[in-house]
Design an enzyme around this catalytic site. Structure first.
Site, PDB file in Angstrom:
ATOM      1  N   GLU A 529       0.845  -1.250  -0.006  1.00 32.02           N
ATOM      2  CA  GLU A 529       0.171   0.056  -0.138  1.00 32.02           C
ATOM      3  C   GLU A 529       0.826   1.251   0.135  1.00 32.02           C
ATOM      4  O   GLU A 529       0.505   2.185  -0.730  1.00 32.02           O
ATOM      5  CB  GLU A 529      -1.093  -0.034   1.250  1.00 32.02           C
ATOM      6  CG  GLU A 529      -2.014  -1.067   1.107  1.00 32.02           C
ATOM      7  CD  GLU A 529      -2.659  -1.533  -0.168  1.00 32.02           C
ATOM      8  OE1 GLU A 529      -2.899  -0.433  -0.865  1.00 32.02           O
ATOM      9  OE2 GLU A 529      -3.078  -2.696  -0.260  1.00 32.02           O
ATOM     10  N   ASP A 592       3.529  -4.633  -5.444  1.00 28.83           N
ATOM     11  CA  ASP A 592       4.029  -5.988  -4.729  1.00 28.83           C
ATOM     12  C   ASP A 592       5.423  -6.287  -4.832  1.00 28.83           C
ATOM     13  O   ASP A 592       5.854  -6.830  -3.670  1.00 28.83           O
ATOM     14  CB  ASP A 592       3.442  -7.246  -5.808  1.00 28.83           C
ATOM     15  CG  ASP A 592       2.256  -7.596  -5.638  1.00 28.83           C
ATOM     16  OD1 ASP A 592       1.417  -7.010  -4.572  1.00 28.83           O
ATOM     17  OD2 ASP A 592       1.509  -8.320  -6.648  1.00 28.83           O
TER      18      ASP A 592
HETATM   19 ZN   LIG Z   1      -2.633  -2.529  -4.676  1.00 29.98          ZN
END
Ligand SMILES: [Zn+2]
Length: 692
Positions: A529, A592
């Protein structure tokens, strides 16, 4: 029914950890029906692993190879994964809360009465069935009463309030360029298929879906009383109209670019784009506060929509409105035949789910959507210990510290841009667990026994709350998701990260499990995030949430080069006959990869501080670093039905799970070292990509 695929991206311009589909799955299960088999257990789950697989050849297989055996896809779900299991568990908790609230007497407090009565009304399937189409009739009468296309603005304004997906979307949003204020926005909408390309892609599978779709529309019209011939001819007119709207719609990849969905103009500018559509009457029926400027997210769409309305005859438009009306309304409050028909297309054919889930699960979901902060407060009181919040907040601080050091270490970014990046990092707000202030539902009327009315009133209550924000300062304390939600979010306009209580549970998180697992599991989401603030989309916003270019030109060029490596890497992956869209998934893949690195760095710092011995194997046979990578990969253990996999690969900004695990690890040399992999093995990349 199909709220999973509403296309008002601009109204909620946020990025999340899990696939967008998991945010609001309209369908999902236990093993079958009422049987609940999952409860969250902390610690490394070795039963999911395939010990016969070589971690250096396919780490996803090694970490998750037994997932399908342990957690086969239930017959009433399109997939099974960690998010899904936890969501099932949360729904069971909510079920207990709601059964109690529904059974209570007059002494219940106002919110308990509301959630209890809403849920009980939804559960009363007999009453819904007995009323048949009667509750829908006033809405059908509105359509039947149309005598001219000039009356459309009033009807479409009413549809904005009750969330009917016809032609356009209208609401409020935080101003991309002035994050302190809320503005009005008009956006493309009105498609029944998931995305623009579904109307045009060639190939047998897509042609089949279009054929099934037209048949489905005809079936719905027949259930509303049309003859076979009339329904068939209306359905083909509706398909023609939607195809024309799709043609002028912006595609999903472009919708990720804030500049492509931001066109502030005086209200007369929008009026000029759509000369035959009276916006004054639209605004006044919608009851929005007065405003002089509006963001017309996709001007080309509105031009095209105006033309399409002019060229389509009124009976065809009326058929389209009937179709969209029924399809936009929650299935559980419609008579069984309509509910089943909607399920058959949107769940069975489009995502592959064989059967509808039991009613209590749908009613729990529906209450969570209607009264998110009334039910959410009850959930937090029962389910979320203070220790969880403390520990999660400490982890986020560790991850932010790692990002700070990561920026210092970057060899491609200039000192000036680094200063701005750090400024943004330090301004990120952390929303963890639940809101400080709960929403007030005193003005929302819930009537026991009126499932249909309750649903429409709750939807309208929320639409009016959103519209009332236009022209007002932004409330930075507001939450965009309910607290039992199993997902995490980054909102670039708020520059905040959101971790609702629902996701702060095993396997993702547990205050008592080894830190290595927490950092691998939820630490990855936290890093993910935060990295969203610096991906191809988030990096265009500054620390205050304003769309403003704070990058030196050469740094920006270098960022794009590095991002291109990720685009190319993921574009090589495919599911079935569908290749991944490297550009659509770039932001999520960047998050990621960056998230994994931050979780790793943060864990090393935490281990040094707390004296964790990195060489010592745990009882489970793994060193802490190995546990970290296993925890990370097991976030993505899953099995999807092929239909869902195809839908996600073509419309979702997240890559399918297998690639979310392996795609990151081949870019992470520390992983290869931890598992003793050798150069030349598949998990050891020769051309590792790295942005952050
Ligand atoms: Zn995301």
């Amino acid at each position: 029914m199909r709220s999973t695929m509403k296309s008002l991206a601009v109204l909620l311009f946020v990025a999340c950890a899990g696939m967008a589909f998991t945010q609001t799955p309209s369908n999902a299960p236990g093993t079958r029906g009422d049987v609940q088999t999952f409860s969250p257990i902390p610690g490394l789950d070795k039963s999911l692993m395939d010990a016969t697989a070589n971690p250096c050849v396919d780490f996803y297989q090694y970490a998750c190879g037994n997932w399908s055996k342990r957690h086969p896809i239930p017959s009433d779900a399109p997939y099974s994964d960690q998010f899904y299991n936890l969501d099932q568990y949360n729904r069971q908790v909510l079920h207990g809360i709601l059964e109690k609230a529904a059974a209570g007497d007059a002494s219940r407090d106002a919110n308990t009465r509301k959630i209890g009565d809403y849920y009980a009304s939804c559960m009363d399937e007999g009453a819904v069935q007995q009323k048949g189409l009667a509750p829908l009739q006033p809405e059908l009468d509105r359509i039947n009463g149309l005598t001219s296309k000039e009356q459309l603005p009033e009807l479409l304004a009413h549809y904005q309030l009750i969330n009917v997906n016809a032609f356009l979307g209208f609401g409020s949003q935080q101003d991309f360029k002035d994050a302190t204020r809320t503005i009005a926005v008009a956006a493309q909408s009105g498609l029944g298929l998931p995305e623009k390309d579904y109307y045009f892609r060639t190939g047998a599978k897509d042609e089949e879906i279009r054929k099934q779709y037209v048949q489905h529309v005809a079936n719905i019209l027949k259930l509303l009383g049309e003859s076979e011939t009339q329904a068939a001819s209306d359905a083909s007119a509706i398909m023609k109209l939607e195809t024309a709207l799709a043609k002028v719609s912006l595609d999903v990849t472009s919708q990720r670019d804030p500049n492509k969905i931001y066109h502030m103009m005086p209200i007369k500018g929008l009026q000029a784009l759509t000369p035959t559509f009276n916006w004054e009457r639209f605004y006044s029926t919608a009851g929005s506060p007065a405003f002089t400027e509006i963001n017309v997210a996709e001007p080309e769409f509105f031009k095209g929509m105006n033309q399409e309305i002019a060229e389509t005859d009124l009976p065809a438009i009326m058929a389209y409105l009937r179709w969209q009306l029924v399809s936009s309304i929650a299935g559980s409050i419609l008579p069984k035949a309509l509910d089943e028909e909607e399920f058959d297309f949107y769940e069975r054919k489009l995502v592959g789910t064989p059967e509808q889930e039991v009613r209590w699960k749908r009613c729990v979901r529906s209450t969570d959507r209607a009264l998110p902060e009334a039910l959410g407060k009850a959930y937090v009181d029962e389910q979320f210990p203070a220790a969880s919040k403390e520990k999660a907040v400490r982890m986020i601080h560790d991850i932010e510290g790692a990002m700070d050091r990561d920026i210092d270490l970057l060899d491609w970014m200039s000192a000036a841009t680094k200063t701005r990046a750090k400024e943004k990092l330090h301004l990120i707000a952390n929303k963890v667990g639940y809101p400080d202030k709960w929403r007030d539902y005193s003005k929302l009327e819930i009537v026991r026994g009126d499932a249909f009315g309750n649903n429409l009133r709750a939807v309208e209550f929320e639409s009016r709350r959103q519209l009332a924000k236009i022209g007002k300062p932004v409330d930075r304390g507001e939450w965009i998701t309910s607290t039992p939600t199993v997902n995490a979010f980054y909102n670039p306009s708020m520059n905040d990260i959101n971790f609702p209580a629902g996701v702060l549970q095993p396997a993702f998180f547990d205050a008592t499990q080894p830190d290595a697992l927490n950092y691998g599991h939820i630490g990855l989401f936290m890093g993910h995030e935060i990295t969203h603030g610096f991906d191809d989309q988030g990096r265009q916003f500054d620390g205050h949430g304003n769309l403003e270019d704070w990058w030196a030109k050469e740094d920006s060029d270098k960022f794009n080069q590095k991002a291109q490596c990720i685009v190319d890497e993921y574009a090589q992956f495919s599911v079935g006959d569908t290749k991944l869209n490297g550009k659509l998934t770039l932001g999520e893949n960047t998050a990621d990869n960056g998230g994994m690195r931050l979780a790793y760095m943060a864990f090393l710092a935490r281990a040094a501080q707390d004296g964790i011995d990195l060489n010592k194997k745990s009882a489970d046979g793994y060193t802490p670093i190995q546990q970290l990578f296993l925890g990370f990969a097991q976030d993505w253990c899953s099995e999807w039905r092929p239909e869902l996999e195809r839908l996600i690969a073509t419309t979702d900004p997240h890559s399918p799970d297998r690639f979310r695990a392996n795609g990151v690890l081949v870019n992470t040399p520390e992983f290869g070292k931890a598992f003793g992999c050798k150069a030349g093995q598949p998990m050891m990349s020769v051309k590792a990509c790295r942005v952050w």
